[in-house]
Write an enzyme that holds these catalytic residues in place. Structure first.
Site, PDB file in Angstrom:
ATOM      1  N   HIS A   1       1.403   3.889   2.027  1.00 15.71           N
ATOM      2  CA  HIS A   1       1.939   4.636   3.168  1.00 15.71           C
ATOM      3  C   HIS A   1       3.464   4.768   3.098  1.00 15.71           C
ATOM      4  O   HIS A   1       4.165   3.857   2.641  1.00 15.71           O
ATOM      5  CB  HIS A   1       1.520   3.977   4.481  1.00 15.71           C
ATOM      6  CG  HIS A   1       0.083   4.255   4.839  1.00 15.71           C
ATOM      7  ND1 HIS A   1      -0.638   3.475   5.697  1.00 15.71           N
ATOM      8  CD2 HIS A   1      -0.753   5.245   4.438  1.00 15.71           C
ATOM      9  CE1 HIS A   1      -1.868   3.970   5.817  1.00 15.71           C
ATOM     10  NE2 HIS A   1      -1.965   5.029   5.060  1.00 15.71           N
TER      11      HIS A   1
ATOM     12  N   HIS B   1       0.845  -1.208   0.000  1.00 16.24           N
ATOM     13  CA  HIS B   1       0.000   0.000   0.000  1.00 16.24           C
ATOM     14  C   HIS B   1       0.867   1.239   0.000  1.00 16.24           C
ATOM     15  O   HIS B   1       2.093   1.147   0.054  1.00 16.24           O
ATOM     16  CB  HIS B   1      -1.015  -0.023   1.147  1.00 16.24           C
ATOM     17  CG  HIS B   1      -0.433   0.047   2.532  1.00 16.24           C
ATOM     18  ND1 HIS B   1       0.391  -0.927   3.046  1.00 16.24           N
ATOM     19  CD2 HIS B   1      -0.562   0.971   3.518  1.00 16.24           C
ATOM     20  CE1 HIS B   1       0.724  -0.604   4.290  1.00 16.24           C
ATOM     21  NE2 HIS B   1       0.161   0.547   4.602  1.00 16.24           N
TER      22      HIS B   1
ATOM     23  N   HIS C   1      -7.449  -1.000   5.565  1.00 17.24           N
ATOM     24  CA  HIS C   1      -6.439  -0.097   6.145  1.00 17.24           C
ATOM     25  C   HIS C   1      -6.277   1.102   5.206  1.00 17.24           C
ATOM     26  O   HIS C   1      -6.303   2.251   5.632  1.00 17.24           O
ATOM     27  CB  HIS C   1      -5.142  -0.869   6.317  1.00 17.24           C
ATOM     28  CG  HIS C   1      -3.984  -0.048   6.801  1.00 17.24           C
ATOM     29  ND1 HIS C   1      -3.922   0.481   8.066  1.00 17.24           N
ATOM     30  CD2 HIS C   1      -2.827   0.323   6.181  1.00 17.24           C
ATOM     31  CE1 HIS C   1      -2.777   1.163   8.192  1.00 17.24           C
ATOM     32  NE2 HIS C   1      -2.103   1.073   7.068  1.00 17.24           N
TER      33      HIS C   1
ATOM     34  N   ASP D   1      -0.174  -4.063   6.170  1.00 14.22           N
ATOM     35  CA  ASP D   1      -0.847  -3.613   7.395  1.00 14.22           C
ATOM     36  C   ASP D   1      -2.300  -4.080   7.432  1.00 14.22           C
ATOM     37  O   ASP D   1      -3.164  -3.401   8.000  1.00 14.22           O
ATOM     38  CB  ASP D   1      -0.807  -2.080   7.494  1.00 14.22           C
ATOM     39  CG  ASP D   1       0.596  -1.548   7.746  1.00 14.22           C
ATOM     40  OD1 ASP D   1       1.524  -2.356   7.946  1.00 14.22           O
ATOM     41  OD2 ASP D   1       0.753  -0.309   7.740  1.00 14.22           O
TER      42      ASP D   1
ATOM     43  N   ASP E   1       5.843   4.562   5.177  1.00 16.09           N
ATOM     44  CA  ASP E   1       6.709   3.562   5.812  1.00 16.09           C
ATOM     45  C   ASP E   1       6.637   2.216   5.087  1.00 16.09           C
ATOM     46  O   ASP E   1       7.079   1.192   5.613  1.00 16.09           O
ATOM     47  CB  ASP E   1       6.399   3.417   7.310  1.00 16.09           C
ATOM     48  CG  ASP E   1       4.971   2.973   7.581  1.00 16.09           C
ATOM     49  OD1 ASP E   1       4.089   3.249   6.746  1.00 16.09           O
ATOM     50  OD2 ASP E   1       4.735   2.337   8.623  1.00 16.09           O
ATOM     51  N   HIS E   2       6.110   2.226   3.863  1.00 16.25           N
ATOM     52  CA  HIS E   2       6.099   1.023   3.011  1.00 16.25           C
ATOM     53  C   HIS E   2       6.697   1.302   1.628  1.00 16.25           C
ATOM     54  O   HIS E   2       7.166   0.392   0.971  1.00 16.25           O
ATOM     55  CB  HIS E   2       4.675   0.473   2.869  1.00 16.25           C
ATOM     56  CG  HIS E   2       4.120   0.025   4.191  1.00 16.25           C
ATOM     57  ND1 HIS E   2       4.028  -1.291   4.554  1.00 16.25           N
ATOM     58  CD2 HIS E   2       3.693   0.734   5.259  1.00 16.25           C
ATOM     59  CE1 HIS E   2       3.547  -1.381   5.792  1.00 16.25           C
ATOM     60  NE2 HIS E   2       3.334  -0.162   6.235  1.00 16.25           N
TER      61      HIS E   2
ATOM     62  N   HIS F   1       4.861  -5.036  10.510  1.00 17.51           N
ATOM     63  CA  HIS F   1       5.253  -4.359  11.754  1.00 17.51           C
ATOM     64  C   HIS F   1       5.405  -5.347  12.905  1.00 17.51           C
ATOM     65  O   HIS F   1       4.690  -6.347  12.979  1.00 17.51           O
ATOM     66  CB  HIS F   1       4.186  -3.322  12.168  1.00 17.51           C
ATOM     67  CG  HIS F   1       4.130  -2.111  11.301  1.00 17.51           C
ATOM     68  ND1 HIS F   1       4.980  -1.033  11.469  1.00 17.51           N
ATOM     69  CD2 HIS F   1       3.323  -1.799  10.258  1.00 17.51           C
ATOM     70  CE1 HIS F   1       4.693  -0.110  10.567  1.00 17.51           C
ATOM     71  NE2 HIS F   1       3.697  -0.545   9.807  1.00 17.51           N
TER      72      HIS F   1
END
Ligand SMILES: [Zn+2]
Length: 256
Positions: free
Chosen positions: A57, A55, A113, A132, A59-60, A170
């Site tokens: 975001h 996805h 998410h 996530d 942090d990905h 995570h």
């Protein structure tokens, strides 16, 4: 068989390097940052061919462009998120196949998410990269999707073979465990798992990947049919999605 290398980055993210030794094909899943991925590639003499994003975001996808510049890799993501995955080259739709040498993954749409969240399921390797969506003892927050959407996504993942390894993005397991025991305190398998999780974290060891069968037995978000959970939440006889939605609401405000 795939070799899977787990790289902890940032506070609590995991980036995965997948290497198919027969062909030498290598992919990185959700590279939050590029540096540690490039170091790991260097150390093993692997050449990065693909980035797989679950996805959009930061942090990905944060390492996407730097990895592409450094290696010339091809970036693969969801067709629906083509406009917000940095550097995307290949946009896949639900059910389409991604080949990594002799290994192959099916891309599964699992929104909730985010609206364009996907998972990569390597059936022959019994490995699921679910970003996530599903966590060890938890699930992702509903930033862009509804509880109905997320529940349909989790039902899809719940139906995969029980021996599937769940490579989530995570290390949230310990905090998830504190919440899970408030929802189903009488679940003996959950209590035993919480002890194992605490012991692993004391040693600084990863609790990820987990096995889908463990999640089915202990993750409250996959267990809305549990009579104990229904009794505790005062929701006997309602559809599973309503129980799921209430568990998600409680987690959102949980301060453990
Ligand atoms: Zn996210």
């Amino acid at each position: 068989m795939l070799e899977i290398l787990q790289i902890p980055v940032l506070e609590d993210n995991y980036v995965y390097l997948l290497h198919e030794p027969g062909s030498g094909a290598t992919a990185a899943v959700d590279p939050a940052v590029a540096g540690p991925v490039l170091e790991a590639l260097d150390a093993r003499g692997w050449r990065l061919g693909h980035v797989l994003n679950t996805h959009h975001h930061g942090d990905h996808v944060g390492g996407n462009l730097e990895l592409k510049a450094a290696t010339g890799c091809t970036i693969v993501g969801a067709a629906g998120d083509r406009h917000r995955i940095p550097g995307i080259d290949v946009a896949l739709k639900d059910g389409e196949e991604f080949r990594l040498g002799s290994a192959s993954a099916r891309m599964l749409d699992v929104p909730g998410h985010t609206s364009g969240h996907v998972a990569f399921w390597f059936e022959d390797d019994a490995a699921l990269f679910c970003g996530d969506t599903l966590f060890a003892l938890g699930c992702g927050r509903l930033f862009e999707g509804s509880a109905e959407q997320m529940w349909r996504s989790l039902e899809r993942l719940r139906a995969l073979p029980a021996e599937t390894k769940v490579f989530c993005a995570h290390e949230y397991t310990q905090a998830n465990a504190r919440f899970a025991v408030t929802i189903e305190p009488g679940n003996v398998a959950l209590r035993e798992r919480v002890e194992r999780v605490e012991a692993l974290r004391r040693e600084g060891a990863a609790t990820v990947p987990s096995i889908l069968s463990e999640e089915l037995a202990t993750n409250p978000f996959l267990r809305p049919e549990s009579p104990e959970i229904r009794a505790r939440l005062g929701l006997p006889g309602v559809p599973e999605v309503e129980v799921f939605a209430e568990i998600r609401r409680r987690k959102d405000v949980f301060r453990g």
